[in-house]
Design an enzyme around this catalytic site. Structure first.
Site, short mmCIF file in Angstrom:
data_model
loop_
_atom_site.label_atom_id
_atom_site.label_comp_id
_atom_site.label_asym_id
_atom_site.label_seq_id
_atom_site.Cartn_x
_atom_site.Cartn_y
_atom_site.Cartn_z
N LEU A 153 -7.96 21.65 3.64
CA LEU A 153 -8.48 22.68 4.53
C LEU A 153 -9.76 22.23 5.22
O LEU A 153 -10.68 21.75 4.57
CB LEU A 153 -8.79 23.96 3.75
CG LEU A 153 -7.68 24.48 2.83
CD1 LEU A 153 -8.14 25.76 2.15
CD2 LEU A 153 -6.41 24.72 3.62
N ARG A 154 -9.80 22.43 6.53
CA ARG A 154 -11.04 22.18 7.26
C ARG A 154 -11.82 23.48 7.30
O ARG A 154 -11.26 24.52 7.68
CB ARG A 154 -10.75 21.76 8.71
CG ARG A 154 -10.04 20.45 8.87
CD ARG A 154 -9.43 20.37 10.26
NE ARG A 154 -8.51 21.47 10.51
CZ ARG A 154 -8.13 21.89 11.72
NH1 ARG A 154 -8.60 21.32 12.80
NH2 ARG A 154 -7.29 22.89 11.87
N PHE A 249 -11.22 12.70 15.21
CA PHE A 249 -12.21 12.04 14.35
C PHE A 249 -12.75 10.75 14.97
O PHE A 249 -13.03 9.78 14.27
CB PHE A 249 -11.65 11.82 12.93
CG PHE A 249 -11.73 13.09 12.14
CD1 PHE A 249 -10.88 14.15 12.44
CD2 PHE A 249 -12.69 13.28 11.17
CE1 PHE A 249 -10.98 15.36 11.79
CE2 PHE A 249 -12.80 14.49 10.51
CZ PHE A 249 -11.94 15.52 10.82
N CYS A 260 -17.29 17.90 1.36
CA CYS A 260 -16.18 17.03 0.94
C CYS A 260 -16.37 15.55 1.23
O CYS A 260 -16.35 14.74 0.31
CB CYS A 260 -14.89 17.52 1.58
SG CYS A 260 -14.38 19.09 0.90
C1 UDX Z 1 -13.30 23.31 -3.41
C2 UDX Z 1 -12.70 22.37 -4.43
O1 UDX Z 1 -12.49 22.98 -5.59
C3 UDX Z 1 -13.39 21.08 -4.43
O2 UDX Z 1 -12.91 20.23 -5.43
C4 UDX Z 1 -13.04 20.53 -3.11
O3 UDX Z 1 -13.42 19.22 -2.99
C5 UDX Z 1 -13.69 21.38 -2.05
O4 UDX Z 1 -13.25 22.67 -2.16
P1 UDX Z 1 -15.16 25.01 -2.93
O5 UDX Z 1 -14.14 26.07 -2.79
O6 UDX Z 1 -15.80 24.48 -1.71
O7 UDX Z 1 -14.52 23.77 -3.72
O8 UDX Z 1 -16.25 25.37 -4.02
P2 UDX Z 1 -17.18 26.63 -4.13
O9 UDX Z 1 -17.30 27.31 -2.82
O10 UDX Z 1 -18.36 26.14 -4.86
O11 UDX Z 1 -16.34 27.61 -5.05
C6 UDX Z 1 -16.05 27.40 -6.38
C7 UDX Z 1 -15.98 28.76 -7.05
O12 UDX Z 1 -15.55 28.59 -8.39
C8 UDX Z 1 -17.32 29.50 -7.10
O13 UDX Z 1 -17.16 30.80 -6.57
C9 UDX Z 1 -17.66 29.56 -8.59
O14 UDX Z 1 -18.35 30.72 -8.96
C10 UDX Z 1 -16.28 29.49 -9.21
N1 UDX Z 1 -16.24 29.01 -10.60
C11 UDX Z 1 -16.89 27.88 -10.96
C12 UDX Z 1 -15.52 29.73 -11.53
O15 UDX Z 1 -14.95 30.76 -11.22
N2 UDX Z 1 -15.47 29.25 -12.81
C13 UDX Z 1 -16.12 28.13 -13.21
O16 UDX Z 1 -16.06 27.77 -14.38
C14 UDX Z 1 -16.85 27.42 -12.24
C1 UDX Z 2 -12.76 17.82 5.47
C2 UDX Z 2 -11.31 17.41 5.75
O1 UDX Z 2 -11.10 17.36 7.16
C3 UDX Z 2 -10.36 18.37 5.08
O2 UDX Z 2 -9.01 17.97 5.29
C4 UDX Z 2 -10.68 18.37 3.59
O3 UDX Z 2 -9.82 19.17 2.87
C5 UDX Z 2 -12.11 18.81 3.37
O4 UDX Z 2 -12.97 17.90 4.07
P1 UDX Z 2 -14.43 19.65 6.40
O5 UDX Z 2 -15.40 19.18 5.36
O6 UDX Z 2 -14.25 21.10 6.61
O7 UDX Z 2 -12.98 19.07 6.11
O8 UDX Z 2 -14.93 19.03 7.77
P2 UDX Z 2 -14.38 18.08 8.90
O9 UDX Z 2 -13.93 18.87 10.05
O10 UDX Z 2 -13.43 17.08 8.37
O11 UDX Z 2 -15.75 17.34 9.31
C6 UDX Z 2 -16.51 16.60 8.36
C7 UDX Z 2 -17.73 16.01 8.97
O12 UDX Z 2 -17.40 14.97 9.88
C8 UDX Z 2 -18.61 16.99 9.76
O13 UDX Z 2 -19.95 16.76 9.44
C9 UDX Z 2 -18.35 16.64 11.20
O14 UDX Z 2 -19.45 16.92 12.02
C10 UDX Z 2 -18.10 15.14 11.10
N1 UDX Z 2 -17.26 14.61 12.19
C11 UDX Z 2 -15.97 15.01 12.31
C12 UDX Z 2 -17.79 13.64 13.07
O15 UDX Z 2 -18.96 13.26 12.95
N2 UDX Z 2 -16.98 13.14 14.05
C13 UDX Z 2 -15.68 13.52 14.20
O16 UDX Z 2 -15.01 13.01 15.10
C14 UDX Z 2 -15.16 14.49 13.30
#
Ligand code: UDX
Ligand code: UDX
Length: 456
Positions: A153-154, A249, A260
């Site tokens: 997911l982006r 990209f 990420c």
């Molecule tokens: C996700 C993925 O899990 C991560 O590995 C991936 O690389 C990026 O996306 P993300 O959804 O961005 O992470 O994380 P975050 O927004 O920090 O949400 C995690 C949630 O899990 C939080 O709401 C936190 O409270 C919850 N959590 C954490 C639990 O419910 N139980 C736990 O033991 C730890």
């Molecule tokens: C990324 C991956 O795209 C997604 O598939 C994965 O699951 C989670 O990590 P996201 O972190 O939401 O998603 O951002 P993304 O749109 O990929 O951009 C990442 C970073 O790269 C940003 O800081 C963006 O500014 C930078 N970027 C992206 C560039 O500098 N140049 C580009 O051409 C594209």
């Protein structure tokens, strides 16, 4: 189908919303009670287009609920998704403590055959340990399977990506579990890749590392273009039309950030060193990404003859990219801190990320502005750090009337060089020669110009 999603962060909340919108009965579980209360009221803890509408609709239609009780969620469900965070540890690899804890707790309350799906990004081999941890903690002698189903997911587009992914990866060694996952995703019209657990885990890291490499590649090209007089945007366009390369990209800028790419590239590098393999390319990707922002700050500093103290810099953009309020590992935030460290005063605006930026910047004093033009008022220069679409259509006459000096540093190449220069600005972009770089070249030949990234 009956689904439990553990962790209602960026990934889990979007996953829970979309699964319920597909007609499944979904329970979202999170240890953070405040977050759960907010979501129940339709107050989304994150900014993600159309998310709150989907959540509210499915809550009111009785398919979506939220709780802090993991056992309640597990008992009600046939499929349990683990979506807790896997942040970067001090050592640079993935911190899996949340995943381990959740796996142990799931084991304790498993009361019948269920499929446990790891959606969090986890290094190769993790799913096998999850399986072991669940087994070791079982209260009842029940059967279960583990599936790796990484997310792609982006942020900012995650509802769209969840609803209609370009591909779905499901890794498992159990045909029973694979058939349940196939059913969940049966309506998707794009390919489903079925494979073993380890390959599924690796696909996620390989994808993110490849995309990050593409960005670092174009940023290296930008360095070369700037020195040689080519325009990196034109070069990227010309390259991208080759279907083997593709146009995405290839936007040069100040480097990649977010929750990420930095952590996943670092974790993959760590995985390779743990396997006694030095992934040289990734080392370069990481180094280029770090240097890219330093080079940008250096340009600003050189323009002001190395003295930013007392200068006011108007900053547009704090989030790590456009369309999100997320500032985790945001390069924009890094640049702001760096500029403050060099003595500059900062006036900043971001359409969505100011609340999060304030929390993270804390002590770092920044004057947060109400709109994009307020940052320019009496500032010595304008700096664009995030590629929000709204920053590409600035009223240049207005900008000029507000700034003390007509200088723009465009870290994301969102402005049209010709228009900006002919409106009378000194313009700096990434990977193209502009009237700004020419000015610095002149200073350089007189001994005070731009210091190139490799020190030459
Ligand atoms: C996700 C993925 O899990 C991560 O590995 C991936 O690389 C990026 O996306 P993300 O959804 O961005 O992470 O994380 P975050 O927004 O920090 O949400 C995690 C949630 O899990 C939080 O709401 C936190 O409270 C919850 N959590 C954490 C639990 O419910 N139980 C736990 O033991 C730890
Ligand atoms: C990324 C991956 O795209 C997604 O598939 C994965 O699951 C989670 O990590 P996201 O972190 O939401 O998603 O951002 P993304 O749109 O990929 O951009 C990442 C970073 O790269 C940003 O800081 C963006 O500014 C930078 N970027 C992206 C560039 O500098 N140049 C580009 O051409 C594209």
């Amino acid at each position: 189908m009956k689904i439990c999603v553990v962790g209602t962060g960026y990934v889990g909340l979007v996953g829970a919303a979309v699964f319920s919108d597909w007609g499944n009965d979904v329970v979202g579980v999170d240890i953070n009670a405040e977050k759960i209360e907010r979501i129940k009221k339709g107050d989304m803890p994150i900014f993600e287009p159309s998310l709150s509408e989907i959540v509210l609709k499915n809550i009111s239609e009785g398919r979506l609920s939220f709780t802090t009780s993991l056992s309640e969620g597990v008992k009600k469900s046939d499929i349990i998704f683990i979506c807790v965070g896997t942040p970067q540890s001090e050592a640079g690899d993935a911190d899996l403590s949340f995943v381990w804890k959740v796996a142990e707790d799931i084991g304790k309350c498993l009361d019948g055959y269920k499929v446990i799906v790891v959606k969090s990004t986890v290094p190769v081999g993790t799913n096998e340990i999850v399986k072991k941890k669940i087994k070791e903690n079982l209260t009842y002698n029940v059967d279960f399977d583990v599936v790796s189903n990484p997310e792609f997911l982006r942020e900012g587009y995650s509802v769209e990506d969840m609803r209609n992914p370009e591909r779905t990866v499901i890794g498992s060694d159990s045909e029973k579990a694979l058939s349940i996952m196939r059913e969940l995703y049966s309506h998707l019209e794009r390919p489903i890749v079925e494979c073993d657990l380890r390959s599924a885990e690796m696909i996620k890291y390989a994808s993110n590392a490849f995309l990050a490499s593409k960005i670092s590649f174009i940023n290296e090209m930008a360095q070369l273009c700037e020195r040689s007089g080519a325009d990196v945007s034109t070069v990227a366009k010309g390259m991208g039309l080759d279907s083997r390369i593709g146009p995405k990209f290839l936007n040069a800028g100040i480097g990649y950030g977010g929750s990420c790419f930095p952590k996943d590239v670092s974790a993959l590098y760590k995985t390779s060193t743990n396997q006694d393999y030095d992934f040289r390319l990734l080392r370069g990707v990481i180094e280029v990404n770090k240097l890219q922002r330093e080079y940008f700050v250096n340009k600003i500093s050189r323009y002001f003859d190395g003295n930013l103290s007392g200068k006011t810099i108007g900053v547009l953009g704090l989030s790590f990219k456009e369309n999100t309020d997320d500032v985790r590992e945001s390069v924009a935030m890094g640049v702001v801190k760096h500029l403050r460290g060099l003595g500059a005063k900062i006036k900043a605006f971001d359409p969505e990320a100011m609340y999060n930026a304030k929390k993270v910047l804390g002590e770092v004093s920044v004057d947060y502005c109400l709109d994009k033009y307020e940052v320019m008022h009496d500032s010595d220069a304008l700096v664009i750090l995030t590629e929000w679409k709204d920053f590409s259509n600035l009223d240049l006459d207005k900008v000029k009337s507000l700034l003390k000096e007509p200088v723009i540093f465009d870290g994301r190449n969102v402005l049209d060089r010709k228009k900006v220069e002919s409106a009378g600005f000194v313009y700096f972009a990434v990977g193209k020669r502009t009237n700004g770089t020419e000015l610095l070249d002149k200073k350089s030949s007189s001994g005070s110009g731009v210091i190139l990234r490799d020190g030459k």
